[in-house]
Design an enzyme around this catalytic site. Structure first.
Site, mmCIF file in Angstrom:
data_model
loop_
_atom_site.group_PDB
_atom_site.id
_atom_site.type_symbol
_atom_site.label_atom_id
_atom_site.label_comp_id
_atom_site.label_asym_id
_atom_site.label_seq_id
_atom_site.Cartn_x
_atom_site.Cartn_y
_atom_site.Cartn_z
ATOM 1 N N VAL A 298 9.958 59.990 -70.241
ATOM 2 C CA VAL A 298 10.025 59.199 -71.472
ATOM 3 C C VAL A 298 10.598 57.812 -71.191
ATOM 4 O O VAL A 298 10.079 56.796 -71.663
ATOM 5 C CB VAL A 298 10.852 59.937 -72.549
ATOM 6 C CG1 VAL A 298 11.060 59.042 -73.775
ATOM 7 C CG2 VAL A 298 10.173 61.237 -72.959
ATOM 8 N N CYS A 299 11.656 57.774 -70.393
ATOM 9 C CA CYS A 299 12.292 56.487 -70.080
ATOM 10 C C CYS A 299 11.365 55.569 -69.290
ATOM 11 O O CYS A 299 11.421 54.340 -69.442
ATOM 12 C CB CYS A 299 13.589 56.719 -69.310
ATOM 13 S SG CYS A 299 14.848 57.581 -70.276
ATOM 14 N N THR A 300 10.522 56.144 -68.471
ATOM 15 C CA THR A 300 9.555 55.338 -67.721
ATOM 16 C C THR A 300 8.656 54.571 -68.683
ATOM 17 O O THR A 300 8.399 53.370 -68.505
ATOM 18 C CB THR A 300 8.716 56.245 -66.800
ATOM 19 O OG1 THR A 300 9.579 56.842 -65.832
ATOM 20 C CG2 THR A 300 7.629 55.453 -66.075
#
Length: 219
Positions: free
Chosen positions: A44-46
């Site tokens: 998700v952070c990517t």
């Protein structure tokens, strides 16, 4: 101690992908958006870091700087940035803090002050609360805080919208209504009397209720 809106954003020095910074000095006369991540190489952070890289020019137009944080070494951030560019189609040009000693996460109440250890051996799950966004003004005061669950990608278009509202209401004595976006009508602040409002808005306003005075967005 918890952090609240209008508290001074705690200052810190930290290693980043662009060298060591003093946070307050780095902000300077700009606005700043600090957004944190529980671990490098998380899915998700990517997507989030990639999207912020794409829309960074929009923040620049608003005199706002971006800075990311992850509880992993700066060296890992550089490798992750390559993955982000490959998969999201945008290069990360803003600095990313390596918070290996958890100091910034604790300072900003994203982890308990008594949390032991370092980033070594920690997982995204143990860092789940390190999913926050802070908008900090040129006065170094916190203007917004948001914390998201790990499995929900953040809406950074909303952060832009809020920044527009904060900057507008800092300049003019108005408030923005629900779902407001740039160019929409605004509300005259309750601190402005009707007599004052007549001077500021000689063309008048719409008032479905005495406390709800609607005018065009000021320039």
């Amino acid at each position: 101690m918890s952090l609240r809106i209008n508290d001074i954003a705690p200052n810190f020095t930290a290693k980043t992908t662009q060298g060591e910074i003093d946070f307050h000095s780095w902000i300077g006369d700009s606005w700043a958006v600090l957004f944190s991540h529980p671990k490098d190489f998380t899915p998700v952070c990517t997507t989030e870091l990639g999207y912020m890289a794409k829309i960074e020019p929009e923040f620049t137009k608003r005199n706002a700087k971006l800075i990311g944080l992850s509880i992993d070494p700066v060296e890992n951030h550089a490798k992750w940035a390559a993955d982000i560019e490959e998969t999201q189609g945008a290069a990360v040009n803003y600095p990313m803090i390596g918070d290996t000693d958890l100091a910034v996460a604790k300072l900003y109440n994203m982890l308990p002050a008594e949390e032991p250890g370092t980033s070594e051996g920690r997982t995204a799950a143990t860092n789940a609360t390190v999913r926050s966004v802070f908008i900090v003004g040129p006065d170094k005061k916190i203007k917004l805080t948001l914390t998201y669950p790990m499995t929900t990608g953040r809406n950074f278009d909303e952060i832009l919208r809020v920044l527009d509202s904060i900057q507008l209401t800092a300049k003019h004595r108005v408030a923005t209504p629900v779902n407001w976006k740039q160019g929409d009508d605004v509300i005259i602040a309750g601190s402005v009397s009707d007599d004052e409002a007549k001077t500021i808005y000689p063309e008048g306003w719409k008032a479905p209720k005495p406390y709800l005075r609607i005018v065009k967005q000021p320039k």
